[in-house]
Write an enzyme that holds these catalytic residues in place. Sequence first.
Site, PDB file in Angstrom:
ATOM      1  N   HIS A 102       0.829  -1.218   0.000  1.00  8.35           N
ATOM      2  CA  HIS A 102       0.000   0.000   0.000  1.00  8.35           C
ATOM      3  C   HIS A 102       0.852   1.252   0.000  1.00  8.35           C
ATOM      4  O   HIS A 102       0.409   2.312  -0.417  1.00  8.35           O
ATOM      5  CB  HIS A 102      -0.901   0.027   1.247  1.00  8.35           C
ATOM      6  CG  HIS A 102      -1.733  -1.202   1.382  1.00  8.35           C
ATOM      7  ND1 HIS A 102      -2.804  -1.460   0.562  1.00  8.35           N
ATOM      8  CD2 HIS A 102      -1.648  -2.258   2.231  1.00  8.35           C
ATOM      9  CE1 HIS A 102      -3.353  -2.621   0.910  1.00  8.35           C
ATOM     10  NE2 HIS A 102      -2.666  -3.123   1.915  1.00  8.35           N
TER      11      HIS A 102
ATOM     12  N   HIS B 153       5.674   6.481   6.340  1.00  8.73           N
ATOM     13  CA  HIS B 153       5.281   6.019   5.010  1.00  8.73           C
ATOM     14  C   HIS B 153       4.794   7.217   4.208  1.00  8.73           C
ATOM     15  O   HIS B 153       4.686   8.318   4.747  1.00  8.73           O
ATOM     16  CB  HIS B 153       4.168   4.957   5.125  1.00  8.73           C
ATOM     17  CG  HIS B 153       2.938   5.507   5.742  1.00  8.73           C
ATOM     18  ND1 HIS B 153       2.713   5.480   7.116  1.00  8.73           N
ATOM     19  CD2 HIS B 153       1.898   6.193   5.199  1.00  8.73           C
ATOM     20  CE1 HIS B 153       1.571   6.087   7.371  1.00  8.73           C
ATOM     21  NE2 HIS B 153       1.063   6.543   6.226  1.00  8.73           N
TER      22      HIS B 153
ATOM     23  N   HIS C 240       2.250   8.897   0.764  1.00  8.70           N
ATOM     24  CA  HIS C 240       1.111   8.849  -0.153  1.00  8.70           C
ATOM     25  C   HIS C 240       1.472   9.772  -1.312  1.00  8.70           C
ATOM     26  O   HIS C 240       2.048  10.849  -1.092  1.00  8.70           O
ATOM     27  CB  HIS C 240      -0.155   9.366   0.545  1.00  8.70           C
ATOM     28  CG  HIS C 240      -0.496   8.615   1.803  1.00  8.70           C
ATOM     29  ND1 HIS C 240      -1.335   7.520   1.816  1.00  8.70           N
ATOM     30  CD2 HIS C 240      -0.082   8.794   3.079  1.00  8.70           C
ATOM     31  CE1 HIS C 240      -1.440   7.070   3.055  1.00  8.70           C
ATOM     32  NE2 HIS C 240      -0.680   7.811   3.846  1.00  8.70           N
TER      33      HIS C 240
ATOM     34  N   GLU D 146      -2.942  13.474   1.098  1.00  9.98           N
ATOM     35  CA  GLU D 146      -4.236  13.078   1.677  1.00  9.98           C
ATOM     36  C   GLU D 146      -4.940  14.304   2.251  1.00  9.98           C
ATOM     37  O   GLU D 146      -6.076  14.606   1.894  1.00  9.98           O
ATOM     38  CB  GLU D 146      -4.018  12.014   2.754  1.00  9.98           C
ATOM     39  CG  GLU D 146      -3.426  10.714   2.171  1.00  9.98           C
ATOM     40  CD  GLU D 146      -3.809   9.479   2.940  1.00  9.98           C
ATOM     41  OE1 GLU D 146      -3.516   9.410   4.148  1.00  9.98           O
ATOM     42  OE2 GLU D 146      -4.441   8.599   2.330  1.00  9.98           O
TER      43      GLU D 146
ATOM     44  N   HIS E 277       3.755  10.534   6.429  1.00 17.23           N
ATOM     45  CA  HIS E 277       3.179  10.340   7.763  1.00 17.23           C
ATOM     46  C   HIS E 277       4.164   9.615   8.657  1.00 17.23           C
ATOM     47  O   HIS E 277       4.720   8.572   8.265  1.00 17.23           O
ATOM     48  CB  HIS E 277       1.885   9.520   7.663  1.00 17.23           C
ATOM     49  CG  HIS E 277       0.785  10.271   6.990  1.00 17.23           C
ATOM     50  ND1 HIS E 277      -0.223   9.658   6.276  1.00 17.23           N
ATOM     51  CD2 HIS E 277       0.548  11.603   6.907  1.00 17.23           C
ATOM     52  CE1 HIS E 277      -1.042  10.578   5.795  1.00 17.23           C
ATOM     53  NE2 HIS E 277      -0.602  11.771   6.165  1.00 17.23           N
TER      54      HIS E 277
ATOM     55  N   THR F 147      -5.985   6.495   7.828  1.00 13.54           N
ATOM     56  CA  THR F 147      -6.571   6.785   6.509  1.00 13.54           C
ATOM     57  C   THR F 147      -6.615   5.534   5.631  1.00 13.54           C
ATOM     58  O   THR F 147      -6.954   5.590   4.460  1.00 13.54           O
ATOM     59  CB  THR F 147      -5.774   7.872   5.767  1.00 13.54           C
ATOM     60  OG1 THR F 147      -4.486   7.328   5.405  1.00 13.54           O
ATOM     61  CG2 THR F 147      -5.616   9.115   6.616  1.00 13.54           C
TER      62      THR F 147
END
Length: 263
Positions: free
Chosen positions: A66, A91, A93, A104, A117, A198
Amino acid sequence: GGKWTYNGPHGENHWPKHFPYCGGAFQSPINFQRELQRYDPGLLPVQLQNYNLSSSEQLTLSNNGHSVQLSLSPRMYLSGLPHRYSAAQLHFHWGSPNVLAGSEHTVNGKQFAAEMHVVHFNSGKYPNITMALDKSDGLAVLGVLIEVGEFNPAFEQFLKYVNGIKYRDQKIQVPAFNIRDLLPAHLDEYYRYDGSLTTPPCYPSVLWTVFRHPVTISLRQYLALATALFSSHAQESAPMPMLGNYRKPQLMDNRVVLVSFQE
Ligand SMILES: NS(=O)(=O)c1c(F)c(F)c(S(=O)(=O)CCO)c(N[C@H]2CCCc3ccccc32)c1F
Ligand SMILES: [Zn+2]
C-alpha cells in the site's frame, strides 16, 4: 483484515463493507479550510526526541503493498502531548508520474504532490502499537505535505534504495539517519485535529498534527517514488504500479481544526 485497494472494486468506497469504522465518524484525511479553523495559543511546538539516529543503526525499508514504509527506532518519541508517543514507522502517499497530486490532507482545496506520515503510538499507556491501534488516545501521526521543487538530500537517504523493494513484501535494511531532516524547518505552525487511520481498519484513534509548511523534493525524486513501486508481488504476471495511494478528504462532522498559528 481483507484485501483493500485505492481504486477499483476494493477501492475506498467499498472499504466500509469489510471495515465498518471506514464508514464511521472522525475519519481522515480532511480538507483544512480557513472557516473551520480556530487559533489555539496553547498548541506548543512539537518536540521530537531522539530523532537523530546514528548511521551505525539500521532501519527496515519495505513495500507493504500500500505504501513504502520505513521502520523507526522505538527510542524516538514525541513529547509535549498528553502522553509519550513513541515512533513506529513512516510512510508516504503520492499521485502518479503525470499527475503531481497525491497528498491526503488538502489546504483550502489544494492537493499537494505527496504527503509523509510519521506514525507514533501512546507508549505511556499501551505496550505496543497493536494494543494502541483501536484506542481513542492510541496514535499520534505527524503529517508533512510535500511539494515538487528543490532537491531534498534527506529524502535521498532512503529513496536511493527504493529499487530494492519494487514489489509487495520486499524489504531491505538501510543505514539510519536523522529523521528530523525529513520534516519542515519550523515545527511550531501546524493543524491539529482528532481523526483516524486513513487506511483500513480506519480506527478513529489518531491525534493528527499536520505541519503548515510543506517540504520540497525534486521532480526526479518524486518520479522515483511514483514509478519505482508495485503493489503486486514480484512473481505476479500482471504487475500493478503503486499509484494514487491516497484517500480522499472525509466529512468534518462537527469537528473543528485547531491551528497553532494566526493568519
Ligand atoms: N495514513 S495512516 O493512517 O497513518 C497509515 C497508512 F496510510 C498506512 F498505509 C499504514 S501501513 O503502511 O501500515 C499499510 C496499511 O495499514 C499505516 N499503518 C499503521 C496502521 C495499521 C497498522 C499498523 C501497524 C504498525 C505500524 C503502523 C500501522 C497507517 F497508519
Ligand atoms: Zn498515511
